[in-house]
Scaffold this motif. Structure first.
Motif, PDB file in Angstrom:
ATOM      1  N   LYS A  88       0.503   0.367   9.197  1.00 47.87           N
ATOM      2  CA  LYS A  88       1.285  -0.010   8.010  1.00 47.87           C
ATOM      3  C   LYS A  88       0.576  -1.191   7.359  1.00 47.87           C
ATOM      4  O   LYS A  88       0.452  -2.257   7.964  1.00 47.87           O
ATOM      5  CB  LYS A  88       2.722  -0.352   8.408  1.00 47.87           C
ATOM      6  CG  LYS A  88       3.513   0.868   8.898  1.00 47.87           C
ATOM      7  CD  LYS A  88       4.894   0.503   9.356  1.00 47.87           C
ATOM      8  CE  LYS A  88       4.908  -0.092  10.746  1.00 47.87           C
ATOM      9  NZ  LYS A  88       4.587   0.898  11.792  1.00 47.87           N
ATOM     10  N   SER A  90      -0.112  -3.862   4.031  1.00 45.02           N
ATOM     11  CA  SER A  90       0.458  -4.499   2.850  1.00 45.02           C
ATOM     12  C   SER A  90      -0.456  -5.630   2.400  1.00 45.02           C
ATOM     13  O   SER A  90      -1.193  -6.217   3.202  1.00 45.02           O
ATOM     14  CB  SER A  90       1.868  -5.044   3.143  1.00 45.02           C
ATOM     15  OG  SER A  90       1.845  -5.934   4.241  1.00 45.02           O
ATOM     16  N   GLN A 224       7.716   1.301   2.445  1.00 41.95           N
ATOM     17  CA  GLN A 224       6.489   1.944   1.980  1.00 41.95           C
ATOM     18  C   GLN A 224       6.757   3.330   1.409  1.00 41.95           C
ATOM     19  O   GLN A 224       6.152   3.724   0.408  1.00 41.95           O
ATOM     20  CB  GLN A 224       5.499   2.032   3.138  1.00 41.95           C
ATOM     21  CG  GLN A 224       4.078   2.383   2.753  1.00 41.95           C
ATOM     22  CD  GLN A 224       3.126   2.206   3.927  1.00 41.95           C
ATOM     23  OE1 GLN A 224       3.360   2.690   5.038  1.00 41.95           O
ATOM     24  NE2 GLN A 224       2.057   1.482   3.706  1.00 41.95           N
TER      25      GLN A 224
END
Length: 282
Positions: A88, A90, A224
């Motif tokens: 994940k 970011s 997300q």
């Protein structure tokens, strides 16, 4: 003084954060630790390694993170154990970490219950799209599988705060309430930041006679995957690094450690620790 990461990347390339974990049996966890230390020399963050798998958060420029992700999936030493691991990612404004640590541990997440096998069994994964429908059902109890200070900052609508200040205290909450949920024919839906706490808890709960569902990839994956996550989420999501909190678009907010821990005497030590980490990254 700037952190090594910020000084090396702020004028060269944007900074990104990745979170990842996988429960998988490791035959030689010590060898995995040594290889990961080699692969993370250009990154900052933390990775925990145990016989049951790995759990990590890292920060760096996109190219360095791409190289790490590819190596984790393909390096012969890992024998394909992480081929399907999910990352994940970011963007960051603040450098999340001041150093790199790869630790050998007895568990990658400590539930406080012995001999929980999260490698071979777990609860029912629910996609972000399905989660929205699930938590709206009357027979579902929505449990926030995080600490109270995380819940205070943001939560899913109708979620219950177990009232714990450490994940190790969570099992007692479950044990105290399972008889009531069974009597009411309730199903349990759990969520946490990245999914790992729920996987460990649901593996432990499988024999309790209550259907257990877990949000796949946790809150971060929900943000997300769901552009309109704010329909279900109230507030911000706490993260355990110098960014402090993210909004539903995975953007840093202006939240400070004082906003999270201030006014609670039992959380004072967390506030002081957060301040020390912030000073170390300057």
């Amino acid at each position: 003084m700037n952190s090594p990461l910020s000084s090396a990347t702020e004028d060269v390339a944007p900074l990104f954060h990745i979170a990842f974990y996988k429960f998988v049996r490791l035959d030689d966890a010590d060898a995995v630790v040594m290889r990961l230390r080699e692969l993370t020399q250009d990154l900052l963050g933390s990775i925990l390694v145990a016989d049951e798998g790995i759990n990590g958060v890292l920060a760096g420029n996109a190219a360095a993170l791409d190289r790490f992700e590819q190596a984790l999936r393909d390096d012969p030493l890992f024998g394909g154990r992480f081929a399907d691991i999910v990352f994940k990612r970011s963007a960051c404004k603040t450098a999340p970490f001041a150093r790199i640590k790869v630790h050998r541990k007895s568990e990658i997440v400590f539930l406080g219950v012995d001999n929980v096998d999260a490698v071979s069994k777990t609860g029912i994964d629910v996609s972000p799209q399905e989660w929205r429908e699930l938590i709206a059902q009357d027979d579902v109890v929505v449990i926030d599988n995080r600490n109270s200070f995380e819940y205070k900052l943001g939560k899913f609508k109708n979620a219950i705060d177990p009232g714990v200040d450490n994940f190790r205290d969570f099992p007692k909450f479950i044990e105290d309430h399972v008889p009531e949920w069974k009597k009411q024919n309730k199903r349990v839906a759990m969520y946490c930041t990245g999914g790992i706490r729920c996987e460990k808890t649901s593996a432990w709960m499988l024999e309790m006679g209550v259907p257990v569902y877990q949000l796949e990839g946790g809150i971060l994956n929900y943000f997300q995957q769901m552009p309109d996550a704010d329909k279900d989420w109230q507030g911000e999501c706490f993260v355990f690094d110098n960014r402090i909190a993210l909004d539903t678009h995975l953007q840093e907010t202006g939240t400070t450690p004082e906003d999270v821990y201030g006014g609670e005497p039992d959380w004072e030590w967390r506030l002081q620790r957060a301040k020390r980490l912030d000073e170390e990254s300057d």
